[in-house]
Design an enzyme around this catalytic site. Sequence first.
Site, PDB file in Angstrom:
ATOM      1  N   VAL A  82       2.678  -3.750   2.647  1.00 29.25           N
ATOM      2  CA  VAL A  82       1.662  -4.749   3.475  1.00 29.25           C
ATOM      3  C   VAL A  82       1.587  -5.767   2.113  1.00 29.25           C
ATOM      4  O   VAL A  82       1.473  -5.220   0.907  1.00 29.25           O
ATOM      5  CB  VAL A  82       0.514  -3.995   3.645  1.00 29.25           C
ATOM      6  CG1 VAL A  82       0.534  -3.595   5.268  1.00 29.25           C
ATOM      7  CG2 VAL A  82      -0.107  -3.110   2.793  1.00 29.25           C
ATOM      8  N   SER A  83       0.663  -6.804   2.294  1.00 31.77           N
ATOM      9  CA  SER A  83       0.659  -7.810   1.191  1.00 31.77           C
ATOM     10  C   SER A  83      -0.621  -7.393   0.245  1.00 31.77           C
ATOM     11  O   SER A  83      -0.714  -7.898  -0.876  1.00 31.77           O
ATOM     12  CB  SER A  83       0.567  -9.253   1.690  1.00 31.77           C
ATOM     13  OG  SER A  83       1.971  -9.561   2.282  1.00 31.77           O
ATOM     14  N   SER A  84      -1.772  -6.956   0.893  1.00 27.04           N
ATOM     15  CA  SER A  84      -2.730  -6.787   0.082  1.00 27.04           C
ATOM     16  C   SER A  84      -3.645  -5.656   0.353  1.00 27.04           C
ATOM     17  O   SER A  84      -3.156  -4.862   1.223  1.00 27.04           O
ATOM     18  CB  SER A  84      -3.937  -7.983   0.774  1.00 27.04           C
ATOM     19  OG  SER A  84      -4.317  -7.641   1.972  1.00 27.04           O
ATOM     20  N   GLN A  94      -5.120  -4.152   3.715  1.00 23.88           N
ATOM     21  CA  GLN A  94      -4.234  -4.132   4.765  1.00 23.88           C
ATOM     22  C   GLN A  94      -3.993  -2.242   4.661  1.00 23.88           C
ATOM     23  O   GLN A  94      -3.918  -1.913   3.518  1.00 23.88           O
ATOM     24  CB  GLN A  94      -3.024  -4.826   4.725  1.00 23.88           C
ATOM     25  CG  GLN A  94      -3.264  -6.256   5.154  1.00 23.88           C
ATOM     26  CD  GLN A  94      -2.254  -7.270   4.964  1.00 23.88           C
ATOM     27  OE1 GLN A  94      -1.527  -7.020   3.831  1.00 23.88           O
ATOM     28  NE2 GLN A  94      -2.061  -8.079   6.021  1.00 23.88           N
TER      29      GLN A  94
END
Length: 187
Positions: free
Chosen positions: A8-10, A13
Amino acid sequence: MKYGYARVSSEEQSLDIQIDALEKAGCELVRGEKVSGTSREGRQELENLLQFLRKGDALVITRIDRLARSLGDLSDIVQELEAKGVSLIATEQPIDTSSAMGRMFVSLLGVFAQFETELRRERQLEGIAKAKKEGVYKGRKADWDRIEQVFNLKRQGVANTEIGKRLGISRSYVWKVLRHQEDMIFQ
């Protein structure tokens, strides 16, 4: 053997849904990380998996955009896997690079992932330009302590890349600071 990769990007999340799907797909080991997929830089879990995989293994992901957001990165990863005799499988997309159809489909999805990333970047730049025009966005304030640290290290003969590593900043920022100093001197 099947190995799973979730991303996931962050930090906000969750990886839980991807990890569950990868375990249901038969992955014996699942590695996950919370980092942007726009480049391979800083994706240590992915690099560990790529080093670990052996001929006959499969790298399993839920979707192609969890693996790469640029066509170049995707192509590099797929080539690395193929050279090792490892297949790439996506649980939510018809991708299995052990077949010609799967290899073709992964290439097509890579093009769309890169296109989506480029569109997002264009929208972001348009928003920044609009905010600057309206006087709302002025950029980040200069960190004078950090700039002084760059100059001090440079005076000591430290290379730009090493300056960036020591201060936790990018090499391009080091170059920008030093270039700005040169511009001020020669005006």
